[in-house]
Design a protein around this motif. Structure first.
Motif, short mmCIF file in Angstrom:
data_model
loop_
_atom_site.label_atom_id
_atom_site.label_comp_id
_atom_site.label_asym_id
_atom_site.label_seq_id
_atom_site.Cartn_x
_atom_site.Cartn_y
_atom_site.Cartn_z
N MET A 165 0.85 -1.20 0.00
CA MET A 165 0.00 0.00 0.00
C MET A 165 0.88 1.25 0.00
N THR A 166 0.60 2.16 -0.92
CA THR A 166 1.43 3.35 -1.04
C THR A 166 0.97 4.44 -0.07
N TYR A 167 1.83 5.43 0.07
CA TYR A 167 1.52 6.56 0.94
C TYR A 167 0.29 7.32 0.45
N LYS A 168 0.15 7.46 -0.86
CA LYS A 168 -1.01 8.16 -1.44
C LYS A 168 -2.30 7.40 -1.17
N GLN A 169 -2.27 6.08 -1.29
CA GLN A 169 -3.45 5.27 -1.01
C GLN A 169 -3.88 5.39 0.45
N ILE A 170 -2.91 5.41 1.34
CA ILE A 170 -3.23 5.55 2.77
C ILE A 170 -3.92 6.88 3.04
N LYS A 171 -3.44 7.95 2.42
CA LYS A 171 -4.07 9.27 2.62
C LYS A 171 -5.52 9.27 2.13
N TRP A 172 -5.77 8.65 0.97
CA TRP A 172 -7.14 8.60 0.46
C TRP A 172 -8.05 7.76 1.36
N LEU A 173 -7.54 6.66 1.87
CA LEU A 173 -8.34 5.82 2.76
C LEU A 173 -8.68 6.55 4.07
N ILE A 174 -7.71 7.32 4.59
CA ILE A 174 -7.98 8.10 5.81
C ILE A 174 -9.11 9.10 5.55
N LEU A 175 -9.17 9.64 4.34
CA LEU A 175 -10.22 10.59 4.00
C LEU A 175 -11.56 9.90 3.74
N LEU A 176 -11.54 8.76 3.06
CA LEU A 176 -12.78 8.13 2.61
C LEU A 176 -13.47 7.26 3.65
N ILE A 177 -12.71 6.59 4.50
CA ILE A 177 -13.32 5.64 5.45
C ILE A 177 -14.33 6.32 6.37
N PRO A 178 -14.02 7.45 7.06
CA PRO A 178 -15.04 8.09 7.89
C PRO A 178 -16.26 8.57 7.08
N THR A 179 -15.97 9.09 5.87
CA THR A 179 -17.07 9.59 5.03
C THR A 179 -18.02 8.46 4.62
N ILE A 180 -17.48 7.36 4.15
CA ILE A 180 -18.30 6.22 3.74
C ILE A 180 -19.05 5.64 4.93
N SER A 181 -18.38 5.59 6.09
CA SER A 181 -19.03 5.04 7.29
C SER A 181 -20.26 5.87 7.68
N VAL A 182 -20.13 7.20 7.66
CA VAL A 182 -21.26 8.08 8.00
C VAL A 182 -22.38 7.91 6.98
N GLY A 183 -22.01 7.86 5.68
CA GLY A 183 -23.01 7.71 4.63
C GLY A 183 -23.80 6.41 4.76
N LEU A 184 -23.12 5.30 5.00
CA LEU A 184 -23.80 4.01 5.16
C LEU A 184 -24.72 4.00 6.38
N TRP A 185 -24.21 4.57 7.49
CA TRP A 185 -25.04 4.58 8.71
C TRP A 185 -26.31 5.41 8.52
N GLU A 186 -26.15 6.58 7.92
CA GLU A 186 -27.30 7.45 7.73
C GLU A 186 -28.32 6.81 6.77
N TYR A 187 -27.82 6.12 5.77
CA TYR A 187 -28.74 5.44 4.84
C TYR A 187 -29.53 4.35 5.56
N ILE A 188 -28.85 3.51 6.32
CA ILE A 188 -29.53 2.44 7.07
C ILE A 188 -30.47 3.02 8.12
N ARG A 189 -30.02 4.09 8.72
CA ARG A 189 -30.82 4.70 9.79
C ARG A 189 -32.15 5.23 9.25
N HIS A 190 -32.08 5.92 8.09
CA HIS A 190 -33.30 6.55 7.57
C HIS A 190 -34.19 5.58 6.79
N THR A 191 -33.62 4.51 6.27
CA THR A 191 -34.44 3.57 5.49
C THR A 191 -34.95 2.39 6.31
N VAL A 192 -34.25 2.01 7.34
CA VAL A 192 -34.61 0.80 8.09
C VAL A 192 -34.92 1.09 9.56
N LEU A 193 -34.08 1.90 10.20
CA LEU A 193 -34.15 2.06 11.65
C LEU A 193 -34.92 3.30 12.10
N LEU A 194 -35.40 4.11 11.18
CA LEU A 194 -36.06 5.36 11.57
C LEU A 194 -37.26 5.14 12.50
#
Length: 273
Positions: A1-30
């Motif tokens: 894994m390159t340094y550039k890939q690690i930087k992108w993963l640090i940026l994307l992982i929290p964003t994707i996690s919030v997006g998935l949770w909010e989608y499940i929350r509003h479609t299933v758990l609301l």
């Protein structure tokens, strides 16, 4: 894994996690979770996901930085070795060569041939040792992760092949038994003892033994050659070099010389912390 890939993963992982949770929350758990509880759970989930994945990513990033630092250190050492080898070749080695030429020219004018031969022999030994040191500095190990013990065995192999010598080995010290400075000095002492055997002992067998002890360790180099009279002053520098190196690290050096026996033994006592 390159340094550039690690930087992108640090940026994307929290964003994707919030997006998935909010989608499940509003479609299933609301219907089951209140807005306030959902907000608190969003923060908690993002924290856990970020903690887990970033811990892995930062661990990899730290290992990459450590490897980079090691490579830089190795490169700096190789550059320094090359610089020292060039200075030895351009300075001392060439000076010794021109000095040997001048000594050879003066050979016919010297009346005391014994003193001339001794001077010529000493100069030749110094020249050979200098060339050997230059060659060792220029040689780069094929394995980047070669250990000190492997380097020592490589040296033994080279001495056996180059000088038709048999070295009986019983080396039980490990890299962890010695400090960095001790490795350098012990290697130099063993090397000097082996070269002494090749030059002066008149034998083709030598025994090298190193044993860890409860109080430290011992290293012994033994040959069954001609020996020498320890009460007489010799014209060689090998013994003095070994004595100086041993003294600098507070090692105990024993030299036993008699007919058909020459023994070098170094001892190091473990220091109490």
């Amino acid at each position: 894994m390159t340094y550039k890939q690690i930087k992108w993963l640090i940026l994307l992982i929290p964003t994707i996690s919030v997006g998935l949770w909010e989608y499940i929350r509003h479609t299933v758990l609301l219907p089951y979770i209140s807005m306030n509880a959902g907000n608190w759970m969003s923060a908690f989930i993002v924290f856990l996901v970020t903690l887990y994945f970033l811990n892995i990513l930062f661990g990899r990033l730290e290992r990459m930085q450590q490897e980079l630092q090691k490579e830089r250190a190795k490169k700096a050492v190789l550059e320094e070795r090359g610089k020292i080898a060039k200075e030895l070749h351009d300075g001392i080695a060439q000076s010794l060569f021109f000095l040997s030429v001048q000594v050879n020219k003066l050979g016919n004018e010297v009346k005391d041939s014994e003193k001339y031969n001794k001077l010529k022999k000493t100069l030749q030994h110094i020249h050979e040792d200098t060339r050997s040191a230059i060659q060792n500095l220029r040689c780069v190990p094929a394995e980047s992760d070669i250990t000190w013990t492997k380097s020592l065995n490589t040296f033994f192999d080279e001495m056996e092949s180059q000088h038709d010598l048999t070295i009986h080995r019983d080396w039980q010290l490990t890299d962890e038994d010695l400090t960095s400075k001790e490795k350098v000095e012990l290697f130099a002492c063993v090397r000097e003892a082996i070269i002494n055997v090749i030059k002066h002992a008149g034998t083709y067998e030598v025994w090298v033994e190193a044993q860890p002890k409860a109080t430290g360790w011992t290293c012994t180099v033994l040959d069954k050659g001609t020996g020498f009279d320890q009460n007489q002053n010799t014209d060689g520098y090998g013994l003095k070099i070994i004595q100086d190196r041993a003294s600098s690290l507070d090692w105990k050096l024993n030299i036993v010389s008699q007919a058909e026996l020459l023994l070098f033994q170094l001892k190091r006592r473990r220091r109490h912390e």
